[in-house]
Motif scaffolding. Sequence first.
Motif, PDB file in Angstrom:
ATOM      1  N   ILE A  69      30.140  68.206  34.107  1.00  0.00           N
ATOM      2  CA  ILE A  69      30.411  66.765  34.152  1.00  0.00           C
ATOM      3  C   ILE A  69      31.171  66.389  35.413  1.00  0.00           C
ATOM      4  N   TYR A  70      32.295  67.072  35.653  1.00  0.00           N
ATOM      5  CA  TYR A  70      33.127  66.737  36.800  1.00  0.00           C
ATOM      6  C   TYR A  70      32.395  67.021  38.110  1.00  0.00           C
ATOM      7  N   GLY A  71      32.658  66.179  39.106  1.00  0.00           N
ATOM      8  CA  GLY A  71      32.060  66.388  40.417  1.00  0.00           C
ATOM      9  C   GLY A  71      30.586  66.037  40.480  1.00  0.00           C
ATOM     10  N   GLY A  72      30.100  65.298  39.488  1.00  0.00           N
ATOM     11  CA  GLY A  72      28.679  64.965  39.419  1.00  0.00           C
ATOM     12  C   GLY A  72      28.023  65.761  38.315  1.00  0.00           C
ATOM     13  N   GLY A 128      27.186  73.693  60.464  1.00  0.00           N
ATOM     14  CA  GLY A 128      26.540  72.411  60.741  1.00  0.00           C
ATOM     15  C   GLY A 128      25.060  72.391  60.424  1.00  0.00           C
ATOM     16  N   ARG A 129      24.637  73.244  59.479  1.00  0.00           N
ATOM     17  CA  ARG A 129      23.230  73.262  59.086  1.00  0.00           C
ATOM     18  C   ARG A 129      22.932  72.100  58.143  1.00  0.00           C
ATOM     19  N   PRO A 130      21.746  71.522  58.208  1.00  0.00           N
ATOM     20  CA  PRO A 130      21.422  70.399  57.313  1.00  0.00           C
ATOM     21  C   PRO A 130      21.418  70.835  55.857  1.00  0.00           C
ATOM     22  N   ASN A 131      21.823  69.936  55.004  1.00  0.00           N
ATOM     23  CA  ASN A 131      21.843  70.207  53.571  1.00  0.00           C
ATOM     24  C   ASN A 131      20.430  70.106  53.015  1.00  0.00           C
ATOM     25  N   ARG A 132      19.950  71.197  52.440  1.00  0.00           N
ATOM     26  CA  ARG A 132      18.623  71.204  51.826  1.00  0.00           C
ATOM     27  C   ARG A 132      18.720  71.349  50.309  1.00  0.00           C
ATOM     28  N   GLY A 133      19.839  70.866  49.769  1.00  0.00           N
ATOM     29  CA  GLY A 133      20.045  70.965  48.331  1.00  0.00           C
ATOM     30  C   GLY A 133      20.905  72.137  47.923  1.00  0.00           C
ATOM     31  N   GLU A 134      21.453  72.887  48.900  1.00  0.00           N
ATOM     32  CA  GLU A 134      22.247  74.069  48.561  1.00  0.00           C
ATOM     33  C   GLU A 134      23.518  73.710  47.803  1.00  0.00           C
ATOM     34  N   GLY A 135      24.192  72.597  48.210  1.00  0.00           N
ATOM     35  CA  GLY A 135      25.404  72.198  47.513  1.00  0.00           C
ATOM     36  C   GLY A 135      25.152  71.867  46.053  1.00  0.00           C
ATOM     37  N   PRO A 136      24.189  70.977  45.756  1.00  0.00           N
ATOM     38  CA  PRO A 136      23.863  70.711  44.353  1.00  0.00           C
ATOM     39  C   PRO A 136      23.393  71.949  43.591  1.00  0.00           C
ATOM     40  N   MET A 137      22.653  72.838  44.242  1.00  0.00           N
ATOM     41  CA  MET A 137      22.259  74.076  43.574  1.00  0.00           C
ATOM     42  C   MET A 137      23.488  74.887  43.167  1.00  0.00           C
ATOM     43  N   SER A 138      24.448  74.980  44.080  1.00  0.00           N
ATOM     44  CA  SER A 138      25.670  75.725  43.790  1.00  0.00           C
ATOM     45  C   SER A 138      26.407  75.105  42.616  1.00  0.00           C
ATOM     46  N   LYS A 139      26.551  73.795  42.639  1.00  0.00           N
ATOM     47  CA  LYS A 139      27.255  73.104  41.558  1.00  0.00           C
ATOM     48  C   LYS A 139      26.520  73.274  40.234  1.00  0.00           C
ATOM     49  N   LEU A 140      25.209  73.088  40.241  1.00  0.00           N
ATOM     50  CA  LEU A 140      24.421  73.177  39.013  1.00  0.00           C
ATOM     51  C   LEU A 140      24.476  74.582  38.418  1.00  0.00           C
ATOM     52  N   PHE A 141      24.165  75.580  39.236  1.00  0.00           N
ATOM     53  CA  PHE A 141      24.092  76.934  38.691  1.00  0.00           C
ATOM     54  C   PHE A 141      25.453  77.394  38.206  1.00  0.00           C
ATOM     55  N   SER A 142      26.487  77.170  39.016  1.00  0.00           N
ATOM     56  CA  SER A 142      27.815  77.643  38.645  1.00  0.00           C
ATOM     57  C   SER A 142      28.273  77.032  37.328  1.00  0.00           C
ATOM     58  N   ALA A 143      28.026  75.734  37.158  1.00  0.00           N
ATOM     59  CA  ALA A 143      28.457  75.064  35.933  1.00  0.00           C
ATOM     60  C   ALA A 143      27.669  75.547  34.722  1.00  0.00           C
ATOM     61  N   GLU A 144      26.353  75.532  34.829  1.00  0.00           N
ATOM     62  CA  GLU A 144      25.533  75.857  33.665  1.00  0.00           C
ATOM     63  C   GLU A 144      25.656  77.330  33.271  1.00  0.00           C
ATOM     64  N   ALA A 145      25.738  78.217  34.254  1.00  0.00           N
ATOM     65  CA  ALA A 145      25.888  79.638  33.944  1.00  0.00           C
ATOM     66  C   ALA A 145      27.244  79.909  33.300  1.00  0.00           C
ATOM     67  N   SER A 154      28.392  59.290  36.018  1.00  0.00           N
ATOM     68  CA  SER A 154      28.062  59.932  37.289  1.00  0.00           C
ATOM     69  C   SER A 154      27.398  58.990  38.283  1.00  0.00           C
ATOM     70  N   ASP A 155      27.004  57.817  37.814  1.00  0.00           N
ATOM     71  CA  ASP A 155      26.361  56.843  38.694  1.00  0.00           C
ATOM     72  C   ASP A 155      27.442  56.034  39.399  1.00  0.00           C
ATOM     73  N   VAL A 156      28.029  56.638  40.429  1.00  0.00           N
ATOM     74  CA  VAL A 156      29.169  55.989  41.087  1.00  0.00           C
ATOM     75  C   VAL A 156      28.774  54.652  41.694  1.00  0.00           C
ATOM     76  N   ALA A 157      27.507  54.490  42.059  1.00  0.00           N
ATOM     77  CA  ALA A 157      27.071  53.243  42.683  1.00  0.00           C
ATOM     78  C   ALA A 157      27.065  52.079  41.701  1.00  0.00           C
ATOM     79  N   ALA A 158      27.269  52.377  40.418  1.00  0.00           N
ATOM     80  CA  ALA A 158      27.323  51.309  39.417  1.00  0.00           C
ATOM     81  C   ALA A 158      28.734  50.740  39.276  1.00  0.00           C
ATOM     82  N   ALA A 159      29.614  51.086  40.185  1.00  0.00           N
ATOM     83  CA  ALA A 159      31.006  50.634  40.101  1.00  0.00           C
ATOM     84  C   ALA A 159      31.098  49.114  40.064  1.00  0.00           C
ATOM     85  N   LYS A 160      31.996  48.616  39.196  1.00  0.00           N
ATOM     86  CA  LYS A 160      32.203  47.174  39.055  1.00  0.00           C
ATOM     87  C   LYS A 160      33.598  46.729  39.478  1.00  0.00           C
ATOM     88  N   THR A 161      34.495  47.675  39.734  1.00  0.00           N
ATOM     89  CA  THR A 161      35.836  47.306  40.181  1.00  0.00           C
ATOM     90  C   THR A 161      35.712  46.472  41.452  1.00  0.00           C
TER      91      THR A 161
END
Length: 738
Positions: free
Chosen positions: A714-717, A654-671, A478-485
């Motif tokens: 796992i997928y999508g972060g 166009g509202r600023p992201n206050r963590g809503e996207g990651p919350m959605s991803k986390l809850f949906s996956a784990e639940a 998930s650490d995309v910034a570690a890319a070596k390609t």
Amino acid sequence: MRLGLENDQQLLVDSFDEFFARESSPDRVRAAEAAGFDSALWSALAATGALSMRVPPHLGGGDASLFDTCLVLERAGRHLATGPIAGAIVAGSLLAASGGGDYLNAAVDGSSVITFVPVQIDPDTSRVLVEGGAHADAVILWRGDDLILVARPEEIEPVSDLGAGGFAWWPTQSSTALATGPEARRLAAAGVAEWRILTAAALVGLSKRSLELAAEYASQRVQFDRVIATFQGIAHPLADAATEVEGARLLVWDAIWRAGQGQPDAAATFSMAFAWAAEAATRATGTALHTFGGYGLALEYDVQLHQRRAKAWSAAAGDPKAALLDVADGLWGDASAPLPEVGDVPIDFGLGEEAEAFRQQVKEFLADHPPASYGCDIRGGWDGHSVKFHRALASAGLAFANWPAEYGGIERGPYEMTAMLQELYSSGVSLHPIANAQMVGQTILCFAQPELLDEVMPKLCRGEVITCLGYTEPESGSDVAAAKTRAVRDGDEWAIDGQKMFTSGADICQYVFLLTRTDPDAAKHKGLTMFLVPLNSEGIEIHPIHTLSGEKTNAVFYTGVRVPDRYRIGEVNGGMGVIGYALEIEHGGGGVGLFARAHADALDAAVEWARTKVTNGEPTLSDPVVRTRLARVATRARISALFNLQSLWRGAEGRPNRGEGPMSKLFSAEAYIEDSSDLVDLAAPESLVSAGSAGALSDGELEFGYRLSAATSIYGGSSEIMRSIIAEAVLGMPRSRN
């Protein structure tokens, strides 16, 4: 769709936040612990009109909406306001509806404390434990088929209780009838629903504040030469708790909106909100207290005040999990329970008239082009993609309907696109290729060079090409910034060498959205550049990887792959900005909310099994244990859908992201992971049968869902990445990863 507060609501929130900060300070809360009541606060509340918010104006009240009242209760919960506020507000409503006379006048002006016990008691019950009863002048009870008022007797029996709620035992026999028969049942049931939603709102406020206290403490407490907030073992449980509490807030809002819309499942959602808020609050405050370590147990720290009240408020009317049976009745029973009048509802979870009109257009297309006739298979993932269907969809202007007209789109908005994707999902269309092409297309529209746009966008929009994602590498996860390609510039070309893992769709796509390292000497996040690489380029090898869910993904090897500079997306070494934009789209819920829909599909399969399965001569769905488990799954599936809608709204507006996207991803996956496992257990052993085998439940939906769910964290972060982002963005904690 509208999921933010209007100016009037924000002013209400701010004014009551100031009020409770002044009138229910920590010192005042502690001073009221022994008595379980703050008479000065009660008088001040009455003076603001808060206690009579739900009473009509001609009877001296404020006639406030249920939504506004919940906003006030959330602030009361945040400041641990002492006294039976929710019970008193409901009592005012009931007295107004039943002709309460002098009792109503006394409740409105605050000269008497009158509360409501939100549970039906047996007619033979001689006494009942009343929250706030130690200081109440009268209590309204739902006894059998009667709604009664019991005036304060000469002797009551106060008790010491967990949450300093001023509980006392009250006799129930000497009373005045406010209503009887069907009218009493209607009023009382509506009162219970109102109490539940108000208490849920208060629990949200209480829980959020406890998590703030924990985050503040963790960001200051040093252990092992670091502030403990940087430890994932501290930050991640707090992120989980914050996500669950936000889910409770969304359920409160959704319940009120559904009631205002007259939707048949509104009563079920009131009970969902209460049951989930009780569970989330208990877990959140327990996590917050644990963050303080031994200090959390010390009475001079405020966090223990939140922990005790979270449990006491939610259990004041009995086991809060019993509300899940009401959820089951509301979703799968024969009748809908009465609800209170909600008044004006300033929020809207609907997609809007234009989206619904566009949905109808999509339905007409699907009727003329049945996906099954094209071989579409949603369970097949990328392998379930039909090129012919995709091109037919594109020819109708629907595949990428939100894109500019100059590239073949029809410039539809995000709500319309969501309605379309919902219909495609329901009809069995594999959305991976469409969703990926949407995301990549939107990103290159923003960052690509004009000549590449002219080459790629028309072909994408006509359905002639599709794209895949080349982010993950064998050692980066998930650490995309570690890319070596590596991508090394050679004149007007770039030479690319490396390997990517889990590039789903690479075997059928024409382009890969590829993350490369272009400056190995730069900081980890600053030496990356994105490319859109044609997959027919020389030097690319694709090897299949078969997965647990049955979907095929790929490992892709790049050896001396040369691409012209026009395929570069964004600035050189500016790749993190490009991929960040793309991830915002992916996490933003602007599509169908695949995890939430898969979650709902698994629930539907389990409910159908419970309806048709017979146990001891009765449908299994009649078993209270089964109904409770299914109702909890339904609650969490609803929260997943609401998170998705919230992320959609914030992105669309166009509202600023206050963590809503990651919350959605986390809850949906784990639940989904937890619930798919529980549903397999519930319906076992039939749930173990795979699709195509004899006796498979809903064509093996539960067995498939269990395998599918494993990938969602796992997928999508990964969920761990989401938790770290939430801890930072929502709770203001420092980075919990290196």
